[in-house]
Design an enzyme around this catalytic site. Sequence first.
Site, mmCIF file in Angstrom:
data_model
loop_
_atom_site.group_PDB
_atom_site.id
_atom_site.type_symbol
_atom_site.label_atom_id
_atom_site.label_comp_id
_atom_site.label_asym_id
_atom_site.label_seq_id
_atom_site.Cartn_x
_atom_site.Cartn_y
_atom_site.Cartn_z
ATOM 1 N N SER A 10 83.103 -69.695 35.072
ATOM 2 C CA SER A 10 82.472 -70.254 33.897
ATOM 3 C C SER A 10 81.512 -70.933 34.324
ATOM 4 O O SER A 10 80.994 -71.319 35.251
ATOM 5 C CB SER A 10 83.723 -71.724 33.561
ATOM 6 O OG SER A 10 83.129 -72.334 32.900
ATOM 7 N N ARG A 53 81.663 -32.368 -2.726
ATOM 8 C CA ARG A 53 80.533 -32.953 -2.030
ATOM 9 C C ARG A 53 80.500 -34.516 -2.378
ATOM 10 O O ARG A 53 80.657 -35.003 -3.358
ATOM 11 C CB ARG A 53 79.085 -32.582 -1.933
ATOM 12 C CG ARG A 53 78.065 -33.039 -0.975
ATOM 13 C CD ARG A 53 78.697 -32.514 0.300
ATOM 14 N NE ARG A 53 77.720 -31.050 0.775
ATOM 15 C CZ ARG A 53 78.618 -29.970 0.771
ATOM 16 N NH1 ARG A 53 80.019 -30.016 0.440
ATOM 17 N NH2 ARG A 53 78.069 -28.954 0.739
#
Length: 714
Positions: A280, A319
Amino acid sequence: MPSERGGLLGPLSGGSRTDAEVSDRAFLQAMLDAERALAAASARVGIVPDQAAAAIAAACQAGRFDPADLGRRALGAGNPVVPLVRDLTAVVAEAAGPEAARWVHHGATSQDILDTAASLVASRALQPVLDDLDGAARAAAVLADRHRATVMAGRTLGQQALPTTFGLKASGWLTALGEAAAGLDRVRRTRLAAQLGGAAGTLAALGPDGVEVARHYARELGLGEPDLPWHTDRTRVAELAGALGTAAGVLGKLALDVTLLAQTEIGEVSEPATDGRGGSSTLPHKRNPVTAVLVRAATARVPGLVATLLAAMDQEQERATGAWHAEWEPQAELLRLVGGAAARTRALLEGLEVHPERMRANLEAAGGLPMTERVAGRLAGALGRVAANDLVRRLAGDAAGSGRPLRAALVADPTVRAHLDEAEVDRLLDPAGYLGSADQLVDRALTAHRGRPAAPASPARSRPVGLGFALDGPEEAPVLVLANSMGTTMAMWDQQVAALAGRLRVLRYDHRGHGGSEVPPGPYRIEELGTDLLGLLDELGLGRVSFCGLSLGGMVGMWVAAHAPDRIDRLALCCTAATVNGEVYLERAAKVRAGGTASVAEEVLSRWFTPSFRDDAQLERAAGMLRATPDEGYAGCCEALAVMDLRDGLASITAPTLVLAGADDPATPPAKAEAIAAAIPGARLDVVGGAAHLANIEQPERVTRLLLGHFVRG
């Protein structure tokens, strides 16, 4: 298009071997592989002239093009294929003339190239994912077997429920990992397909040969051949997304289990505290489960990406108007995130520390309450199930409310005393006696794991590569293959050939991209280099051979010995490693592509020989081989090393193995050789004094003597 993920935050969510497979450059190379395969397939059926196909193949090298520039220019057409085709055409025209250049991209549409490239990228990226899932499963299997009798609390809805074993919990992880890997492997083998349909899915530009071209196109790429073009049928993309999402769910659940078990108040497992991991910034005492945290962080992002790909399935007519474009980055990011999570889960399980004493203490802290089901079941025979449950529930509530152990409440109750003495109460409250079929279930999970085949290596990504080779020695003698290092040719073995060829049939060859062999576009992979060798052996009609490889050659030898054990009789691995620092080799590949092999020559030569080596003729020969190595060949092999991890296959090598190390080798130090020798059953280790990386050149007599002793019997 995928984007590079490096810098400050990228490695936290990815950072695995998968990253290289989904990079911009990898996607660009996949697009070029598709263009090369299209030309080659069209040439096979007589549409494209062979010379034009060869010129296109030679030009399809990602190092010739700038991904960032293509991306900027893609804005005008909506995809990067259009500017790439323009640039590729120019390169081919310059090298082979306009007649060859006119065949670039013939018969395809942009979506054909991009979809095929996406399939190639997924196939290549899934290999390291599957490798790491397999490694994680093996680690889970070790935990399951080792802790099959380690009793702990089973928890439901966050509360202690019944006792279980940590072995059974690990078996649950093992089974889920195996199922996730099986789903991804199925998609890779059966659902990743080539795409070729032309402008509207009819293959009209290819005339009557369209279907035949599509067949050869898929085979050239090692991808599935679909029945029809799938321009707006996105089930394949959805299945890949679903399998990746499932894998992420499995990895995230496992990481969540670990974070919960590692809480201070529980403390039943912990991650290894190495190199400051888990520290930490403000609390020196903390040991955070940072690996599990990063797995959860990555997998938490996956469902949204899966949803994007599913939402993009409804594509218009022949498409799409945007939905197709929406797929590109999410798919690459999915692969990257799951790849990173799989690699971290493997590391997590391989280093997980289990604390059985804390597991037992947590159970005992519950004061026997997790055993109420067993006690009620024993009393049910005399009191009836409902009455027994009511009685035990009341006594458990009294015990919990007063802070007394359940045992005290039971032995103080007259109804219980009428049917159970204190010894029986103690027996019923022993968690180890109420584990049901936990042991058998662990066995079932382990049996299923052992019977599950490992995911095979990715199919070859390109056509077979022609290798330069030489054969020396008596034709009737056993065959010994000699494989060179990266940046050299078969000539590196010149000081050994005379002695070896007096007793053996010696086959020397050059790796792809080296010496007299072809130079396909990179990146390469170790499985491709191994497959190249197997193809050469087949071409020459050679079945079972002995093999000696140095550095890169040794890596190829490890791969072949593990994946084709029937082809290797005896094995020697010289100055090599089963895994290396990938970042170093990716940086070297980039440097070579920018400045040629000459840009790394001084650095490489300093690692090849000790400072005291003074044979000027041999130094100059080695330097000449290095400088003559094609840039793409050297860079492609660097990329093969960057994503290589052969450690898992070493234990399966059955050939008698000699491992040689240079005592002063900075490239692959003796510790690398020791690790290989320790992992291969029965392997023998010999350290050559006074030698660095090219020990066979620096100490030729010593190395020749060792090889003769290993390969010549009788």
